[in-house]
Scaffold this motif. Sequence first.
Motif, PDB file in Angstrom:
ATOM      1  N   ASP A 203      -6.834 -22.782  48.982  1.00 10.08           N
ATOM      2  CA  ASP A 203      -6.548 -21.658  49.866  1.00 10.08           C
ATOM      3  C   ASP A 203      -5.083 -21.690  50.314  1.00 10.08           C
ATOM      4  O   ASP A 203      -4.581 -22.732  50.746  1.00 10.08           O
ATOM      5  N   ALA A 204      -4.420 -20.544  50.172  1.00 10.57           N
ATOM      6  CA  ALA A 204      -2.991 -20.488  50.500  1.00 10.57           C
ATOM      7  C   ALA A 204      -2.742 -20.844  51.964  1.00 10.57           C
ATOM      8  O   ALA A 204      -1.815 -21.587  52.283  1.00 10.57           O
ATOM      9  N   LEU A 205      -3.608 -20.326  52.834  1.00 12.16           N
ATOM     10  CA  LEU A 205      -3.396 -20.575  54.261  1.00 12.16           C
ATOM     11  C   LEU A 205      -3.473 -22.068  54.577  1.00 12.16           C
ATOM     12  O   LEU A 205      -2.681 -22.596  55.353  1.00 12.16           O
ATOM     13  N   ALA A 206      -4.428 -22.746  53.941  1.00 13.87           N
ATOM     14  CA  ALA A 206      -4.585 -24.177  54.205  1.00 13.87           C
ATOM     15  C   ALA A 206      -3.316 -24.935  53.831  1.00 13.87           C
ATOM     16  O   ALA A 206      -2.852 -25.810  54.575  1.00 13.87           O
ATOM     17  N   ILE A 207      -2.740 -24.593  52.664  1.00  9.77           N
ATOM     18  CA  ILE A 207      -1.510 -25.273  52.235  1.00  9.77           C
ATOM     19  C   ILE A 207      -0.363 -24.967  53.194  1.00  9.77           C
ATOM     20  O   ILE A 207       0.425 -25.855  53.550  1.00  9.77           O
ATOM     21  N   VAL A 208      -0.290 -23.710  53.649  1.00 12.92           N
ATOM     22  CA  VAL A 208       0.788 -23.353  54.576  1.00 12.92           C
ATOM     23  C   VAL A 208       0.661 -24.148  55.865  1.00 12.92           C
ATOM     24  O   VAL A 208       1.655 -24.671  56.402  1.00 12.92           O
ATOM     25  N   ILE A 209      -0.573 -24.282  56.362  1.00 16.03           N
ATOM     26  CA  ILE A 209      -0.776 -25.060  57.594  1.00 16.03           C
ATOM     27  C   ILE A 209      -0.364 -26.515  57.363  1.00 16.03           C
ATOM     28  O   ILE A 209       0.322 -27.126  58.190  1.00 16.03           O
ATOM     29  N   LEU A 210      -0.735 -27.052  56.200  1.00 13.16           N
ATOM     30  CA  LEU A 210      -0.350 -28.435  55.886  1.00 13.16           C
ATOM     31  C   LEU A 210       1.171 -28.583  55.846  1.00 13.16           C
ATOM     32  O   LEU A 210       1.719 -29.574  56.326  1.00 13.16           O
ATOM     33  N   VAL A 211       1.851 -27.589  55.252  1.00 16.85           N
ATOM     34  CA  VAL A 211       3.312 -27.658  55.179  1.00 16.85           C
ATOM     35  C   VAL A 211       3.916 -27.650  56.579  1.00 16.85           C
ATOM     36  O   VAL A 211       4.840 -28.416  56.879  1.00 16.85           O
ATOM     37  N   VAL A 212       3.369 -26.796  57.465  1.00 11.55           N
ATOM     38  CA  VAL A 212       3.902 -26.737  58.829  1.00 11.55           C
ATOM     39  C   VAL A 212       3.733 -28.091  59.512  1.00 11.55           C
ATOM     40  O   VAL A 212       4.678 -28.643  60.101  1.00 11.55           O
ATOM     41  N   VAL A 213       2.524 -28.661  59.407  1.00 10.67           N
ATOM     42  CA  VAL A 213       2.262 -29.939  60.065  1.00 10.67           C
ATOM     43  C   VAL A 213       3.167 -31.030  59.479  1.00 10.67           C
ATOM     44  O   VAL A 213       3.847 -31.762  60.210  1.00 10.67           O
ATOM     45  N   LEU A 214       3.211 -31.130  58.148  1.00 10.73           N
ATOM     46  CA  LEU A 214       4.028 -32.167  57.527  1.00 10.73           C
ATOM     47  C   LEU A 214       5.519 -31.931  57.787  1.00 10.73           C
ATOM     48  O   LEU A 214       6.286 -32.870  57.940  1.00 10.73           O
TER      49      LEU A 214
ATOM     50  N   VAL B  42      -8.741 -28.789  44.897  1.00  5.75           N
ATOM     51  CA  VAL B  42      -8.999 -29.014  46.324  1.00  5.75           C
ATOM     52  C   VAL B  42      -9.191 -30.496  46.615  1.00  5.75           C
ATOM     53  O   VAL B  42      -8.627 -31.043  47.564  1.00  5.75           O
ATOM     54  N   ILE B  43      -9.981 -31.154  45.757  1.00  5.53           N
ATOM     55  CA  ILE B  43     -10.257 -32.573  46.005  1.00  5.53           C
ATOM     56  C   ILE B  43      -8.958 -33.367  45.958  1.00  5.53           C
ATOM     57  O   ILE B  43      -8.698 -34.239  46.788  1.00  5.53           O
ATOM     58  N   GLY B  44      -8.095 -33.023  44.989  1.00  6.68           N
ATOM     59  CA  GLY B  44      -6.810 -33.699  44.870  1.00  6.68           C
ATOM     60  C   GLY B  44      -5.972 -33.531  46.138  1.00  6.68           C
ATOM     61  O   GLY B  44      -5.342 -34.479  46.616  1.00  6.68           O
TER      62      GLY B  44
END
Lengths: 386, 95
Positions: free
Chosen positions: A2-13, A335-337
Motif C-alpha cells: 500500500d502506497a500510504l503505508a510506505i509513505v508513513i514509513l518514510v516519514v517515520v524513518l 508485503v512480507i519483505g
Amino acid sequence: MDALAIVILVVVLGLVFDFTNGFHDTANAMATSVATGALKPRVAVLISAVLNLGGAFLSTEVAATVSGGIVKEGQGGIEITPVMIFAGLVGAIMWNLATWYLGLPSSSTHALFGGLIGAAIVGSGFNAVDWANVISKIALPALFAPIVAGVVAMVATYSAYMITKRATSRGAERGFRYGQTVSASLVSLAHGTNDAQKTMGVITLTFVAAGYQHSGTAPQFWVILACALAIAGGTYSGGWRIMRTVGKRITEVTPPQGFAAEASSAATILVSSHLGFPLSTTQVTTGSIVGSGLGKRLASVRWGAFGRMVAAWVVTVPAAALVAALASFIVSTGVIGTVVVVVAAVAGMAAFWMLSRRHPVTKDTVNDDEDVLARKPATASVEGAK
Amino acid sequence: MNIAWGSLGLEFVVSLIFAGGLVSIFALGLRLLAVGAPDQARQGADGETTERLADGELSLSHERPTWASLGAYLCFAIAVAVVLYGIYLIIPQFQ
C-alpha cells in the motif's frame, strides 16, 4: 504494498534519520567547547539544539532533488520511488548508528546519499547512478574539506598563539573561551539552516512521488516543524560518544585552539556554501581540529584516531549503500519483505542502543581521555579492546 | 565531470582571510587588554596552571595605557562585526 503505508514509513524513518543526524553532528560545533570547559556539556547541547531548531525554520531552501544529482532523477533518468527512499533511509540510519556506537564522526549527508545509491542500483541498475557526480560531489569534497579547513585552522591557531605569547598574556585563556562559544554557535546555526532541510526535502519529495502533494510546492508546515524538532531533539540528546572522540581523541584542545578551530570551521562552511563548493560540516570541523593541533605543536595530533575517522568517511557511502541495497531487495519481494525490513531495522536500532549501554559515554564522562570502546565493560566481553 | 578548481582555490583563500583575520584580530585585542599586566605562568603540558590563574582574572584593575584600551576595543568591535556578517550570511531572510 500500500502506497500510504510506505509513505508513513518514510516519514517515520525520515524523522529518525533526522534525529540521528542531530546527535551525530552535535560534536561538530560543540566538542571543542565542551573539551576546553568553555561551556558545560548540558549548556553546550542546549545552545546547539536551540540554534538548530531556529536554523531549521530560518532556511526555506529545501533541496529540489532527494539525492542532489547523485542518482539520475527525473526526465531521462529513473523515477525515485517511495520504496527506494525507504530503503535508502534504512541504510543511512544503520550506518549513522554504527559510527555513533564506534564514536566516529561521519557525514550524515553521505550516509543518506549512500543509502539512496544502494537502493537505486537494486531498483534500476548501475546506470541509475551518476558516477561522475559521485566523484565531484562526494569523493573530491571529502578529500579537500579536511585539507582546506585544516590549513586554515593551523594558520589561525599559530597566529593566536604568537600574538598572545602562547596564551600566557593575562586573561587570554578566558577571552578565547568567550570567542570559542560565539564561533561554535555560528557553526551550529549554519548547521541548522542546512541539515534539517535535507529531511524536509526527502519527506516532501516522497509526498510528491506518491501523489499527495504537487511538484514544486513548499513543504507542509507540520513537516518543517517535525523535522526541526527531530534534529533539535537529536542534538540535545548529546551524541557524547562522538563528542569525546572529536574533543579529546584527536588532540588535547586548549581554548586558543578551540577558538581558532571553530572560527575556521565557520568561515570554511559559510564560504563554501556561498561559492557553490559545498563541503561536509563533519569533515570540515574534524579537519579544523587536526589543523589546530598542528598549529600548536606539530606532534600533538594523534594520527591513529584521525586515520580511523578517515577510514569511516571512505566506508560511509558503500556501507550505507550495501545496507540499503539489501533492504531494497527484500522489500521488492512484497508485503512480507517490507515487514521483515521494518522489524530488522527496529531490531538493529535496539541492538546498537543496547551495545552502547555496555560502554556508556555521558555528559559526565564526555571529557575522559580514553577511547570510546576502551572502557572495561561490565560483562566479561572484550569486544571493545581494539 | 565538473570540478570547480577555481571555486576551491577561492574557497581556500577567502576562508583563510576571514578565519585568520578574525582570530588574529581577536587575539590582538586580548593581548592589548593585557598590556601593563604581568604574563601568567608558562603553560604546563596540560594547561592546568594557566587555567587556574586565568579564571576570573579578566579584570580591568591593572594599569593599562589608553592607547591599549582603545586598540583592544577596536579589535573587539571588528571581531563582532565579522561575526554579525557571518550571521547575515547564514540567515537567508537578510539577503
